[in-house]
Design a protein around this motif. Structure first.
Motif, PDB file in Angstrom:
ATOM      1  N   VAL A  40     -30.752 -23.432  69.156  1.00  0.00           N
ATOM      2  CA  VAL A  40     -29.888 -22.386  68.520  1.00  0.00           C
ATOM      3  C   VAL A  40     -29.375 -22.761  67.122  1.00  0.00           C
ATOM      4  O   VAL A  40     -29.723 -21.839  66.069  1.00  0.00           O
ATOM      5  CB  VAL A  40     -28.522 -22.062  69.394  1.00  0.00           C
TER       6      VAL A  40
ATOM      7  N   ILE B  42     -27.902 -26.485  64.554  1.00  0.00           N
ATOM      8  CA  ILE B  42     -27.666 -27.896  64.230  1.00  0.00           C
ATOM      9  C   ILE B  42     -27.074 -27.998  62.818  1.00  0.00           C
ATOM     10  O   ILE B  42     -27.427 -27.439  62.068  1.00  0.00           O
ATOM     11  CB  ILE B  42     -28.701 -28.688  64.375  1.00  0.00           C
TER      12      ILE B  42
ATOM     13  N   GLY C  65     -38.163 -27.040  63.602  1.00  0.00           N
ATOM     14  CA  GLY C  65     -36.797 -26.638  62.742  1.00  0.00           C
ATOM     15  C   GLY C  65     -36.726 -27.750  61.780  1.00  0.00           C
ATOM     16  O   GLY C  65     -36.226 -27.236  60.600  1.00  0.00           O
TER      17      GLY C  65
ATOM     18  N   PHE D 154     -35.716 -26.406  57.993  1.00  0.00           N
ATOM     19  CA  PHE D 154     -34.563 -27.306  57.356  1.00  0.00           C
ATOM     20  C   PHE D 154     -34.882 -27.841  56.089  1.00  0.00           C
ATOM     21  O   PHE D 154     -34.118 -27.839  55.136  1.00  0.00           O
ATOM     22  CB  PHE D 154     -33.931 -28.480  58.394  1.00  0.00           C
TER      23      PHE D 154
ATOM     24  N   LYS E 254     -25.747 -26.551  57.952  1.00  0.00           N
ATOM     25  CA  LYS E 254     -25.892 -26.013  59.389  1.00  0.00           C
ATOM     26  C   LYS E 254     -27.019 -24.770  59.329  1.00  0.00           C
ATOM     27  O   LYS E 254     -26.974 -24.206  58.427  1.00  0.00           O
ATOM     28  CB  LYS E 254     -24.584 -25.506  59.845  1.00  0.00           C
ATOM     29  N   ILE E 255     -27.934 -24.948  60.306  1.00  0.00           N
ATOM     30  CA  ILE E 255     -28.986 -23.868  60.214  1.00  0.00           C
ATOM     31  C   ILE E 255     -29.074 -23.482  61.682  1.00  0.00           C
ATOM     32  O   ILE E 255     -29.283 -24.006  62.498  1.00  0.00           O
ATOM     33  CB  ILE E 255     -30.143 -24.758  59.804  1.00  0.00           C
ATOM     34  N   HIS E 256     -29.232 -22.101  61.417  1.00  0.00           N
ATOM     35  CA  HIS E 256     -29.616 -21.357  62.505  1.00  0.00           C
ATOM     36  C   HIS E 256     -30.758 -20.942  62.905  1.00  0.00           C
ATOM     37  O   HIS E 256     -31.496 -20.674  61.711  1.00  0.00           O
ATOM     38  CB  HIS E 256     -28.612 -19.897  62.732  1.00  0.00           C
ATOM     39  N   PHE E 257     -31.339 -21.047  64.194  1.00  0.00           N
ATOM     40  CA  PHE E 257     -32.808 -20.571  64.297  1.00  0.00           C
ATOM     41  C   PHE E 257     -32.676 -19.219  64.744  1.00  0.00           C
ATOM     42  O   PHE E 257     -32.312 -19.007  66.144  1.00  0.00           O
ATOM     43  CB  PHE E 257     -33.679 -21.709  64.948  1.00  0.00           C
ATOM     44  N   LEU E 258     -33.004 -18.078  64.399  1.00  0.00           N
ATOM     45  CA  LEU E 258     -33.075 -16.779  64.897  1.00  0.00           C
ATOM     46  C   LEU E 258     -34.275 -16.340  65.686  1.00  0.00           C
ATOM     47  O   LEU E 258     -34.219 -15.705  66.757  1.00  0.00           O
ATOM     48  CB  LEU E 258     -32.866 -16.043  63.895  1.00  0.00           C
ATOM     49  N   GLN E 259     -35.369 -16.852  65.357  1.00  0.00           N
ATOM     50  CA  GLN E 259     -36.782 -16.116  65.992  1.00  0.00           C
ATOM     51  C   GLN E 259     -37.456 -17.438  65.607  1.00  0.00           C
ATOM     52  O   GLN E 259     -37.701 -18.084  64.674  1.00  0.00           O
ATOM     53  CB  GLN E 259     -37.140 -15.261  65.212  1.00  0.00           C
TER      54      GLN E 259
ATOM     55  N   GLN F  55     -31.209 -19.035  59.450  1.00  0.00           N
ATOM     56  CA  GLN F  55     -30.262 -18.995  58.088  1.00  0.00           C
ATOM     57  C   GLN F  55     -29.475 -20.108  58.115  1.00  0.00           C
ATOM     58  O   GLN F  55     -29.052 -20.862  58.908  1.00  0.00           O
ATOM     59  CB  GLN F  55     -29.295 -17.855  58.381  1.00  0.00           C
ATOM     60  N   ALA F  56     -29.264 -20.791  56.805  1.00  0.00           N
ATOM     61  CA  ALA F  56     -28.200 -21.902  56.515  1.00  0.00           C
ATOM     62  C   ALA F  56     -27.203 -21.895  55.660  1.00  0.00           C
ATOM     63  O   ALA F  56     -27.280 -21.053  54.748  1.00  0.00           O
ATOM     64  CB  ALA F  56     -29.422 -23.013  56.152  1.00  0.00           C
ATOM     65  N   LEU F  57     -26.402 -22.699  55.778  1.00  0.00           N
ATOM     66  CA  LEU F  57     -25.230 -22.577  55.060  1.00  0.00           C
ATOM     67  C   LEU F  57     -24.730 -24.128  54.770  1.00  0.00           C
ATOM     68  O   LEU F  57     -24.585 -24.902  55.720  1.00  0.00           O
ATOM     69  CB  LEU F  57     -24.036 -21.885  55.667  1.00  0.00           C
TER      70      LEU F  57
END
Lengths: 142, 142, 142, 142
Positions: free
Chosen positions: A70, A72, B42, B46, B73-78, B114-116
C-alpha cells in the motif's frame, strides 16, 4: 517465484520459516547501483525493503491469500559506497486485511536505512472473505 | 551527470528550468521491471521519484550547495503492467536546509503512485563550513 | 456526530458535498495549542488533518460502510504562532477497501503543513463484502 | 518547560537520562480524547509521539542547540477505548543536523501505534551562525 526486478537489482532473498513474518535480503554493492554522488541509489535500498516486506508477510498468508504494497516510507541514514547490504524485515502488526512491517538495512554493524510500510491482504474466497470481514469488524468494535 | 542506477532501471530525466523546482522522469515498462505478480516493482517507481525529487531540488541550489534524500514515502495506487510511466515532481517547500517535494506517477491519465519526501541541503562555505562538511563526510563514511 | 477530541482541540469541520471526497477544517490559534517553543503543537495540526481525511472519505461511503485511519505522515513546513489555520483535504485515490487522502494546512496564503494518509474502508454486509472483494480482485488482476 | 498542548491532552513526560535519546510519555484515556467512533483520536496518540521524540532528542543536544519536527508518520494498529497509553521513544539515528526517532505506543502488552519521524537540529554559533539562525527565524516567522 520469478522476480525480474529483484534479479535486475541483484539482491538475494532468504525467507523466514512459515509463520515467522520475517525475511532477510542481501545485496552486494556494485557500480550499477550507484547514483551521481557515487553512493548506492535509494531505489536499490527501497527495492530490497519492499520485496522483503512482501516475502515476510507471505510467510503468514493462508492458502489463496495474497498481498500488495500500500505504502512504504524509507529513511536514508548513511550513504553506502561499498560492501554487502543486509535488510532484516519483521512483521510489526498483522490484521486480517492490513499488515505493517519494518525493515532495517545495514552494512556490517552500521545501520544505513530504515523503512516502515503498509500492505493489504486479499482473501479470494467469498465465504471466507465475509467471515474474515466479520472477524475484523468484531476486533475493531471492541 | 552519470547515474548508473537510473540507467539500469532505464528512466529518462527532463529537468525543469533553473529555479523551477520541477522535474519529470519517464520510464517505458519492460519485462525486467516486473515483480512476481507481473506488475511493475515498487522499487522502479520509487527510483523514478527519488531521482526526480533530487533533480527538481537541484534546480534551486546555489553554487556549491548539494542535497541528499532524508526520507520518502510512496503510495502505490494502481498496479502497472505496461505503458509509459511519467513522474511529475514539484517542490512543496524550500527552506534553507530542508526541502519537501512531491511526485505524481501516472500512465496516460491514470495516476498509479504518489510520493512525498524530505531532502537535506548542504552549503559548504570557504573555510569554516568546508571543515564542517568535512567532519560530516567523515562521520557519514564511518 | 459528536467528536470530543475535536471539541477539545477546538477545530470546526465543513464537510464537502456528498461524493466530493473533500473537507475543510479550521482552527483559531489560542494559547492552549502551543508547544514549549511557543508555536502550535504538531498534534493539533495532525488532529485537523486526521479528522478532515476521515470526513472527506465519509462523503464517498455507501450505506453501512465505515472507515478507519491506517497511517498518516505529516510534514511541518512553517511554525505557526497565531491566526486561523485552514486544512483543505482531498481524496487522492478511492479503492474499494483502501483510500489515500492529502491535506494542506495554511494560515492565510502561507502553507504550514502537508499530510498524506491511508484509510481502510469496511463494508459490513457479508454478501456485499464478498462482491466488493471480488470486484477488487478483478481490478487488481487486470 | 511549559507545554500547554501537552497539558490540554493530558499526557505526562518521563525524559530519559542525559544522552540517552530516550523518553516515555503516558496518558490515561478519558472521554475528551475519543473520536466519533468512541476510540482514542489519532491526534492524541500523535501528540504523545511528537512530544516524546522532541524530548528524547533533547537529551542529546549540546548547549545552545535546539530542534524542530520535520515530519512524522504514525500507524494506528489497534483502536483504544480505555486504559493507560504508554509511548516509548528511542533515537534511531543522530546526525549533526538531522535525527530520526521512533515511538511505540501500547496499552498494557498490546501495541496500538508506531511512529517514525525526522527532526532538524539547529546549532546557533556566536557570530555567523547566530546571524544565519536569525535569518532562519525571520524566514520561518514570515
Amino acid at each position: 517465484m520469478k522476480n525480474p526486478f529483484a534479479e535486475l537489482v541483484g539482491f538475494a532473498l532468504q525467507m523466514g520459516r512459515r509463520g515467522s513474518g520475517a525475511c532477510t535480503t542481501t545485496l552486494d554493492v556494485r557500480p550499477e547501483l550507484l547514483n551521481p554522488n557515487g553512493v548506492v541509489h535509494g531505489g536499490a535500498l527501497f527495492a530490497m525493503a519492499d520485496t522483503a516486506m512482501g516475502a515476510a508477510l507471505h510467510t503468514t498468508l493462508s492458502q489463496g491469500e495474497y498481498c500488495a504494497t500500500v505504502e512504504i516510507k524509507i529513511h536514508f541514514l548513511q550513504p553506502v559506497t561499498k560492501g554487502k547490504l543486509r535488510c532484516r524485515t519483521r512483521l510489526v502488526h498483522r490484521g486480517s486485511r492490513i499488515a505493517v512491517l519494518e525493515s532495517h538495512i545495514s552494512v556490517g554493524r552500521l545501520q544505513v536505512a530504515q523503512a516502515l510500510g503498509t500492505f493489504a491482504i486479499f482473501a479470494p474466497r467469498p465465504q471466507k472473505t465475509s467471515a474474515v470481514a466479520g472477524a475484523k469488524r468484531r476486533r475493531l468494535s471492541q
